[in-house]
Scaffold this active site. Structure first.
Site, PDB file in Angstrom:
ATOM      1  N   HIS A 123      -2.477   0.405  -1.679  1.00  0.00           N
ATOM      2  CA  HIS A 123      -2.279   0.193  -0.367  1.00  0.00           C
ATOM      3  C   HIS A 123      -2.905  -1.170   0.039  1.00  0.00           C
ATOM      4  O   HIS A 123      -3.601  -1.368   1.168  1.00  0.00           O
ATOM      5  CB  HIS A 123      -2.871   1.142   0.512  1.00  0.00           C
TER       6      HIS A 123
ATOM      7  N   HIS B 266      -0.439  10.254   2.794  1.00  0.00           N
ATOM      8  CA  HIS B 266      -0.935   9.661   1.351  1.00  0.00           C
ATOM      9  C   HIS B 266      -1.540  10.735   0.687  1.00  0.00           C
ATOM     10  O   HIS B 266      -2.969  10.671   0.278  1.00  0.00           O
ATOM     11  CB  HIS B 266      -1.958   8.666   2.187  1.00  0.00           C
TER      12      HIS B 266
ATOM     13  N   GLU C 249       3.957  -2.040  -0.028  1.00  0.00           N
ATOM     14  CA  GLU C 249       3.541  -0.461  -0.661  1.00  0.00           C
ATOM     15  C   GLU C 249       5.110  -0.218  -1.510  1.00  0.00           C
ATOM     16  O   GLU C 249       5.882   0.305  -0.904  1.00  0.00           O
ATOM     17  CB  GLU C 249       3.141   0.535   0.179  1.00  0.00           C
TER      18      GLU C 249
END
Length: 358
Positions: free
Chosen positions: A186, A110, A322
């Site tokens: 998220h 991420h 996601e």
């Protein structure tokens, strides 16, 4: 409205990482649905859907900044530059090798240690400007070399709440040098109620995908794509998430589902990408997206994460859907997949819609 007011008070009672309180924004429609957004992490903090005259909170989250900063589950935040994983934090663009920040099991997750989820974004509240659009837009400038990524990247994410109870997320990006980009939100959903204490594995799920991406024991794709047919990853026909849960080596290595599904190409023409329904069959979440893939994450490591009520979430308390590019796609240019590298003359533009029906 009282609970939302409390969230505005409680989340701003403590300063954020930069020493200033966060800014929160609320969008409401004529049906009574309400969402709360925050400039730290361009985060989606709350999502309340009207059910039988009451508002049901369907988004996992925190009420206090200290808890928000403590949690490591990326709840409701915008993640980038690159969502999901990059193997060893390494990739090459036009023959030039790059090493970016490593922050999980020897890989980049991420966007690195100081990803977009931890930044203060600049917010524009369009809902108060008589624009006719019930929306808030967040903008962030990521400098050249940020976490090791090349190019100055300017990104925007706009949240819009429509009258048909749809939360529309629109993403936009421009760069000064070729760089990988893969933005997603998220959010964790529990349509029975984020504070119900019930496992989200009891939800029904469908995914418009015939292919999933197997990974190694630290979540990096092995390189092959497998058909969902005959596997425990077949969600083409709606089934309970729990039905085939933890019954194969792919899930056992990840403690549940934490895998990318390559969406059917019909999704690019507006076909349904995924559908999630609460166990009481009252609330359904329909996902539409221009992204080519979606990561299904069943909240396998949520235990100990602070919740809104001063307690802790348990594993599998929420499900993340996601929308994104396949993990580590920057290192697999041979895949039948859009190029994740944004060129300076191009614009990164994608949209994901989360529609709630009761």
């Amino acid at each position: 409205m009282n609970e939302q007011t409390n969230l505005f008070d409680s989340m701003t009672a403590e300063v954020a990482v930069d020493g200033r309180p966060a800014q929160l924004f609320e969008l409401k429609n004529n049906n009574g649905m309400a969402i709360v957004l925050m400039d730290i992490g361009a985060a989606w903090l709350s999502c309340k859907v009207p059910v039988d005259g009451e508002l049901r909170e369907v988004l996992l989250g925190q009420s206090h900044m200290s808890d928000f900063q403590l949690q490591q589950s990326y709840m409701g935040v915008t993640v980038g530059r690159v969502a999901n994983r990059i193997a060893k934090g390494q990739f090459s663009i036009a023959g030039v090798a790059h090493q970016v920040d490593i922050n999980q099991a020897g890989n980049t997750l991420h966007g690195g240690t100081y990803g977009f989820d931890k930044r203060r974004w600049i917010a524009t509240d369009n809902s108060e400007k008589n624009s006719g659009e019930n929306s808030v837009e967040f903008e962030l400038v990521s400098p050249d070399g940020d976490q090791g990524f090349p190019g100055e990247l300017t990104v925007k994410v706009k949240y819009q709440l429509t009258e048909d109870n749809t939360v529309v997320l629109s993403y936009h990006g421009k760069t000064s040098k070729a760089t990988p980009i893969n933005l997603t939100n998220h959010a964790y959903f529990n349509l029975l109620g984020a504070d119900s204490g019930q496992s989200a594995l009891t939800h029904s799920l469908s995914i418009n995908s015939g292919v999933f991406v197997p990974t190694d024991d630290v979540g990096i794709p092995t390189g092959e794509w497998l058909s969902v047919q005959g596997s425990h990853f077949d969600f083409i026909t709606t089934k309970l998430v729990a039905q085939d849960f933890m019954l194969d080596k792919h899930q056992q290595a990840a403690k549940g589902y934490d895998h990318a599904f390559v969406l059917d190409k019909s999704c690019l023409q507006g076909a349904l990408a995924a559908s999630l329904t609460s166990p009481d069959n009252v609330v359904t979440l329909s996902v539409f997206t221009t992204k080519p893939a979606m990561q299904l994450y069943t909240g396998n490591w949520l235990a100990g994460t602070p919740n809104r009520r001063g307690g802790e979430y348990q594993d599998y308390a929420g499900i993340a859907l996601e929308t994104q590019f396949v993990p580590d796609a920057v290192n697999h240019p041979h895949w039948d997949h859009p190029n994740v590298v944004l060129q300076p003359e191009k614009t990164y533009q994608h949209q994901t819609c989360y529609q709630f029906t009761v």
